[in-house]
Write a protein that holds these residues in place. Structure first.
Motif, PDB file in Angstrom:
ATOM      1  N   MET A   1       0.851  -1.193   0.000  1.00  0.00           N
ATOM      2  CA  MET A   1       0.000   0.000   0.000  1.00  0.00           C
ATOM      3  C   MET A   1       0.895   1.254   0.000  1.00  0.00           C
ATOM      4  O   MET A   1       1.865   1.332   0.740  1.00  0.00           O
ATOM      5  N   ASN A   2       0.537   2.205  -0.845  1.00  0.00           N
ATOM      6  CA  ASN A   2       1.292   3.463  -0.873  1.00  0.00           C
ATOM      7  C   ASN A   2       0.738   4.430   0.166  1.00  0.00           C
ATOM      8  O   ASN A   2      -0.363   4.946   0.008  1.00  0.00           O
ATOM      9  N   LEU A   3       1.519   4.658   1.205  1.00  0.00           N
ATOM     10  CA  LEU A   3       1.083   5.588   2.250  1.00  0.00           C
ATOM     11  C   LEU A   3       1.708   6.958   2.000  1.00  0.00           C
ATOM     12  O   LEU A   3       2.814   7.058   1.469  1.00  0.00           O
ATOM     13  N   PRO A   4       1.002   8.016   2.399  1.00  0.00           N
ATOM     14  CA  PRO A   4       1.493   9.364   2.097  1.00  0.00           C
ATOM     15  C   PRO A   4       2.745   9.774   2.869  1.00  0.00           C
ATOM     16  O   PRO A   4       3.463  10.672   2.450  1.00  0.00           O
ATOM     17  N   MET A   5       3.025   9.123   3.996  1.00  0.00           N
ATOM     18  CA  MET A   5       4.135   9.545   4.841  1.00  0.00           C
ATOM     19  C   MET A   5       4.942   8.341   5.294  1.00  0.00           C
ATOM     20  O   MET A   5       4.402   7.242   5.415  1.00  0.00           O
ATOM     21  N   SER A   6       6.224   8.548   5.604  1.00  0.00           N
ATOM     22  CA  SER A   6       6.997   7.503   6.284  1.00  0.00           C
ATOM     23  C   SER A   6       6.486   7.416   7.723  1.00  0.00           C
ATOM     24  O   SER A   6       5.859   8.351   8.232  1.00  0.00           O
ATOM     25  N   TRP A   7       6.788   6.309   8.403  1.00  0.00           N
ATOM     26  CA  TRP A   7       6.313   6.170   9.792  1.00  0.00           C
ATOM     27  C   TRP A   7       7.001   7.160  10.718  1.00  0.00           C
ATOM     28  O   TRP A   7       6.397   7.656  11.667  1.00  0.00           O
ATOM     29  N   ASP A   8       8.259   7.471  10.435  1.00  0.00           N
ATOM     30  CA  ASP A   8       8.951   8.486  11.248  1.00  0.00           C
ATOM     31  C   ASP A   8       8.258   9.845  11.108  1.00  0.00           C
ATOM     32  O   ASP A   8       8.057  10.551  12.101  1.00  0.00           O
ATOM     33  N   GLU A   9       7.891  10.172   9.883  1.00  0.00           N
ATOM     34  CA  GLU A   9       7.221  11.456   9.635  1.00  0.00           C
ATOM     35  C   GLU A   9       5.840  11.481  10.313  1.00  0.00           C
ATOM     36  O   GLU A   9       5.454  12.453  10.953  1.00  0.00           O
ATOM     37  N   TRP A  10       5.120  10.379  10.177  1.00  0.00           N
ATOM     38  CA  TRP A  10       3.799  10.263  10.809  1.00  0.00           C
ATOM     39  C   TRP A  10       3.899  10.458  12.322  1.00  0.00           C
ATOM     40  O   TRP A  10       3.155  11.221  12.926  1.00  0.00           O
ATOM     41  N   ALA A  11       4.865   9.785  12.932  1.00  0.00           N
ATOM     42  CA  ALA A  11       5.008   9.846  14.395  1.00  0.00           C
ATOM     43  C   ALA A  11       5.477  11.219  14.862  1.00  0.00           C
ATOM     44  O   ALA A  11       5.249  11.596  16.011  1.00  0.00           O
ATOM     45  N   ASP A  12       6.132  11.971  13.970  1.00  0.00           N
ATOM     46  CA  ASP A  12       6.607  13.310  14.346  1.00  0.00           C
ATOM     47  C   ASP A  12       5.497  14.362  14.320  1.00  0.00           C
ATOM     48  O   ASP A  12       5.679  15.465  14.831  1.00  0.00           O
ATOM     49  N   HIS A  13       4.377  14.046  13.693  1.00  0.00           N
ATOM     50  CA  HIS A  13       3.261  14.993  13.615  1.00  0.00           C
ATOM     51  C   HIS A  13       2.299  14.768  14.776  1.00  0.00           C
ATOM     52  O   HIS A  13       1.963  13.622  15.078  1.00  0.00           O
ATOM     53  N   ASP A  14       1.847  15.838  15.398  1.00  0.00           N
ATOM     54  CA  ASP A  14       0.696  15.686  16.288  1.00  0.00           C
ATOM     55  C   ASP A  14      -0.577  15.937  15.480  1.00  0.00           C
ATOM     56  O   ASP A  14      -0.522  16.194  14.265  1.00  0.00           O
ATOM     57  N   GLY A  15      -1.727  15.852  16.127  1.00  0.00           N
ATOM     58  CA  GLY A  15      -2.997  15.990  15.414  1.00  0.00           C
ATOM     59  C   GLY A  15      -3.170  17.367  14.792  1.00  0.00           C
ATOM     60  O   GLY A  15      -3.655  17.504  13.666  1.00  0.00           O
ATOM     61  N   VAL A  16      -2.766  18.403  15.539  1.00  0.00           N
ATOM     62  CA  VAL A  16      -2.890  19.783  15.033  1.00  0.00           C
ATOM     63  C   VAL A  16      -2.038  19.950  13.773  1.00  0.00           C
ATOM     64  O   VAL A  16      -2.471  20.572  12.792  1.00  0.00           O
ATOM     65  N   ALA A  17      -0.832  19.372  13.762  1.00  0.00           N
ATOM     66  CA  ALA A  17       0.056  19.475  12.597  1.00  0.00           C
ATOM     67  C   ALA A  17      -0.526  18.735  11.392  1.00  0.00           C
ATOM     68  O   ALA A  17      -0.464  19.223  10.254  1.00  0.00           O
ATOM     69  N   LEU A  18      -1.092  17.556  11.621  1.00  0.00           N
ATOM     70  CA  LEU A  18      -1.704  16.805  10.514  1.00  0.00           C
ATOM     71  C   LEU A  18      -2.903  17.562   9.948  1.00  0.00           C
ATOM     72  O   LEU A  18      -3.067  17.656   8.723  1.00  0.00           O
ATOM     73  N   ALA A  19      -3.725  18.118  10.841  1.00  0.00           N
ATOM     74  CA  ALA A  19      -4.898  18.887  10.391  1.00  0.00           C
ATOM     75  C   ALA A  19      -4.466  20.098   9.562  1.00  0.00           C
ATOM     76  O   ALA A  19      -5.101  20.436   8.548  1.00  0.00           O
ATOM     77  N   ALA A  20      -3.376  20.749   9.973  1.00  0.00           N
ATOM     78  CA  ALA A  20      -2.868  21.914   9.240  1.00  0.00           C
ATOM     79  C   ALA A  20      -2.447  21.518   7.828  1.00  0.00           C
ATOM     80  O   ALA A  20      -2.678  22.259   6.861  1.00  0.00           O
ATOM     81  N   ARG A  21      -1.861  20.337   7.689  1.00  0.00           N
ATOM     82  CA  ARG A  21      -1.431  19.881   6.358  1.00  0.00           C
ATOM     83  C   ARG A  21      -2.628  19.567   5.460  1.00  0.00           C
ATOM     84  O   ARG A  21      -2.591  19.806   4.252  1.00  0.00           O
ATOM     85  N   VAL A  22      -3.688  19.037   6.074  1.00  0.00           N
ATOM     86  CA  VAL A  22      -4.909  18.798   5.288  1.00  0.00           C
ATOM     87  C   VAL A  22      -5.514  20.138   4.861  1.00  0.00           C
ATOM     88  O   VAL A  22      -5.912  20.315   3.701  1.00  0.00           O
ATOM     89  N   ALA A  23      -5.567  21.092   5.789  1.00  0.00           N
ATOM     90  CA  ALA A  23      -6.139  22.412   5.486  1.00  0.00           C
ATOM     91  C   ALA A  23      -5.370  23.103   4.354  1.00  0.00           C
ATOM     92  O   ALA A  23      -5.951  23.828   3.552  1.00  0.00           O
ATOM     93  N   LYS A  24      -4.055  22.859   4.289  1.00  0.00           N
ATOM     94  CA  LYS A  24      -3.229  23.473   3.233  1.00  0.00           C
ATOM     95  C   LYS A  24      -3.331  22.722   1.911  1.00  0.00           C
ATOM     96  O   LYS A  24      -2.767  23.148   0.903  1.00  0.00           O
ATOM     97  N   GLY A  25      -3.982  21.555   1.931  1.00  0.00           N
ATOM     98  CA  GLY A  25      -4.111  20.782   0.701  1.00  0.00           C
ATOM     99  C   GLY A  25      -2.931  19.863   0.424  1.00  0.00           C
ATOM    100  O   GLY A  25      -2.833  19.271  -0.653  1.00  0.00           O
ATOM    101  N   GLU A  26      -2.034  19.704   1.393  1.00  0.00           N
ATOM    102  CA  GLU A  26      -0.866  18.825   1.184  1.00  0.00           C
ATOM    103  C   GLU A  26      -1.223  17.351   1.357  1.00  0.00           C
ATOM    104  O   GLU A  26      -0.572  16.474   0.795  1.00  0.00           O
ATOM    105  N   LEU A  27      -2.241  17.087   2.160  1.00  0.00           N
ATOM    106  CA  LEU A  27      -2.719  15.728   2.406  1.00  0.00           C
ATOM    107  C   LEU A  27      -4.241  15.758   2.411  1.00  0.00           C
ATOM    108  O   LEU A  27      -4.841  16.816   2.619  1.00  0.00           O
ATOM    109  N   THR A  28      -4.858  14.589   2.241  1.00  0.00           N
ATOM    110  CA  THR A  28      -6.317  14.519   2.361  1.00  0.00           C
ATOM    111  C   THR A  28      -6.688  13.745   3.625  1.00  0.00           C
ATOM    112  O   THR A  28      -5.877  12.969   4.159  1.00  0.00           O
ATOM    113  N   ALA A  29      -7.910  13.968   4.082  1.00  0.00           N
ATOM    114  CA  ALA A  29      -8.401  13.233   5.247  1.00  0.00           C
ATOM    115  C   ALA A  29      -8.397  11.732   4.983  1.00  0.00           C
ATOM    116  O   ALA A  29      -8.117  10.931   5.879  1.00  0.00           O
TER     117      ALA A  29
END
Length: 491
Positions: A1-29
């Motif tokens: 499966m192609n995931l949008p982030m590496s696990w290190d990158e995923w673990a480095d983000h908190d929820g607020v940071a992930l939401a900000a990336r979705v709001a900017k259009g860099e990732l989707t929900a």
């Protein structure tokens, strides 16, 4: 499966940071949901912390009315299998008796979470009805600690705590009737805030009078995620029985400033219950660290009848849980709990509490009153009380004395044994005051030890400010920057 982030990158983000990336259009929900589902699949075989994943919510985060424009922008979120209900979804409360129990409506808090943009993607483990200290009944599931799977996660927000600690999701739902947010946060290395009574609604199933000690909340890994959750989900439903606290400004803004110089009281002995010397030494170490941040720190304790307070707390649990179990039996036309479907201590709690009188409850309320006044008087002179989260080391899996599968014939003795380890959390529920667990210390066996800060009523913001000041001082490295052995970034 192609995931949008590496696990290190995923673990480095908190929820607020992930939401900000979705709001900017860099990732989707939907991409976040797929990554969270993959993270759960990666760590859950070792932990047994998730009861069910809602595949439709993973595929389509907008399902069930999730507001993808809310502050959390479709952030994947796991729900403890107890408390707020989700329309059409199972809620089985860690119990064989409740197998197949499906909710007919969303509760008010569920609506608030969806409105905040949280995508409710699954259910996490809890002990039967949330009564005991671990989600550990081999007939249902045995949830394990990601730092060392020989040990329990404690509870009752067991699965949520394990999934946040293991990095599968940054934040998850939890509830606290006597420490059930703070204790698992403490033993799994998370942040766990129990808010003041009158912040989160229990509507429509309970009023804040009948749900006297029960509080909603979350497990998280950053102070701002917890602050954002409170900001987005607080507030009364129509027709609340009591007034609700509001904050002069959002906590997410308040935590950007350090608090002033605080008077902090250290305490590791409450009445008959006290922490081991090693745990007391860890508390002292944190006290010295806070002195280094400019706060005044000393040993002090509210003037209370602790024995009376714990007896009243026990009365509250026995009578509350007896009613809960009684209502479940009545719904199925049963006169008594089926012994093959309800755990032995819960049957004994029902037996001990089903005939409790109004006079018993009135005596209990009188002690709640004097205890609350005692804490109130103390907080006229002190800003914060600092305690360890637990008095003893985290139990190993299979330590049945704390569990509702225990064969202890005495409910009072069973609760007394519980308090020997978990004395420092329940009185905050009794008084309706805020308390937070912060991952600042270590047990002798190397597992995390939470340190609890308790504040006066409605001073939730001050606790979060202090937590944020600490977080900045340690460079965001809770648990000394260590990660648990079972973690999405491993293997």
């Amino acid at each position: 499966m192609n995931l949008p982030m590496s696990w290190d990158e995923w673990a480095d983000h908190d929820g607020v940071a992930l939401a900000a990336r979705v709001a900017k259009g860099e990732l989707t929900a939907a991409e976040l949901a797929a990554q969270a589902a993959a993270g759960i699949a990666k760590v859950d075989p070792a932990l047994s912390a998730v009861v069910e994943i809602f595949e439709d919510a993973v595929t389509d985060p907008g399902t069930d009315g999730t507001n993808l424009d809310g502050p959390f922008a479709g952030l994947p979120f796991l729900m403890k299998d107890l408390g707020p209900t989700m329309k059409g979804r199972l809620q089985e409360m860690g119990s064989l008796y409740m197998r197949g129990n499906r909710a007919t409506a969303d509760t008010f808090m569920t609506t608030k979470m969806r409105g905040a943009g949280l995508n409710l993607i699954g259910r996490t483990t809890t002990p039967e009805f949330g009564v005991c200290s671990s989600a550990e009944n081999p007939a249902v599931y045995v949830t394990r600690n990601p730092w060392n799977t020989d040990y329990t996660t404690c509870g009752s927000s067991a699965g949520s705590a394990a999934m946040v600690a293991a990095g599968a999701v940054p934040i998850a739902h939890a509830t606290d009737g006597g420490g059930s947010i703070r204790i698992p946060a403490g033993v799994n290395g998370n942040i766990g805030l129990k808010v003041s009574r009158g912040v989160f609604s229990l509507s429509p199933l309970l009023s804040d009078l009948s749900g006297l000690v029960s509080i909603q909340g979350c497990q998280s890994r950053t102070v701002r995620d917890t602050a954002a959750f409170v900001d987005a989900c607080r507030g009364p439903a129509p027709g609340e029985f009591m007034p609700f606290w509001s904050s002069p400004e959002p906590y997410t803004r308040m935590i950007m400033r350090d608090p002033g110089r605080l008077k902090i009281a250290l305490s590791y002995k409450w009445g008959d219950y006290q922490a081991t010397p090693q745990i007391a030494a860890e508390l002292q170490k944190v006290g010295r660290f806070l002195e280094g941040l400019g706060h005044h720190v000393d040993y002090a304790l509210p003037d209370l009848d602790y024995r009376e307070a714990f007896a009243a707390q026990t009365t509250c649990y026995i009578s509350n849980f007896a009613i809960v179990i009684g209502n479940m039996l009545a719904a199925r036309g049963l006169m008594q709990p089926p012994a093959d479907l309800i755990e032995p201590v819960n049957v004994r709690i029902w037996e001990a509490g089903r005939h409790m009188s109004f006079a018993d409850r009135a005596r209990m309320q009188a002690v709640f009153n004097t205890t609350s006044r005692g804490f109130g008087a103390f907080f006229e002179d002190w800003d914060i009380i600092l305690t360890p989260i637990t008095a003893l080391p985290t139990p190993k899996v299979g330590t049945t004395e704390y569990l509702t599968i225990s064969d202890n014939p005495s409910v009072l003795d069973w609760f007394g044994n519980l308090w020997r380890n978990f004395a420092f959390t329940p009185l905050a529920n009794l008084c309706g005051i805020p308390a937070i667990s912060l991952p600042l210390a270590t047990h002798e066996h190397g597992l995390p030890l939470g340190i609890q800060a308790i504040g006066k009523q409605a001073n939730d913001g001050l606790l979060l400010q202090l937590a944020a000041q600490i977080e900045r001082a340690i460079g965001g490295k809770w648990n000394a920057g260590e990660k648990p052995g079972v973690h999405v970034t491993n293997g």
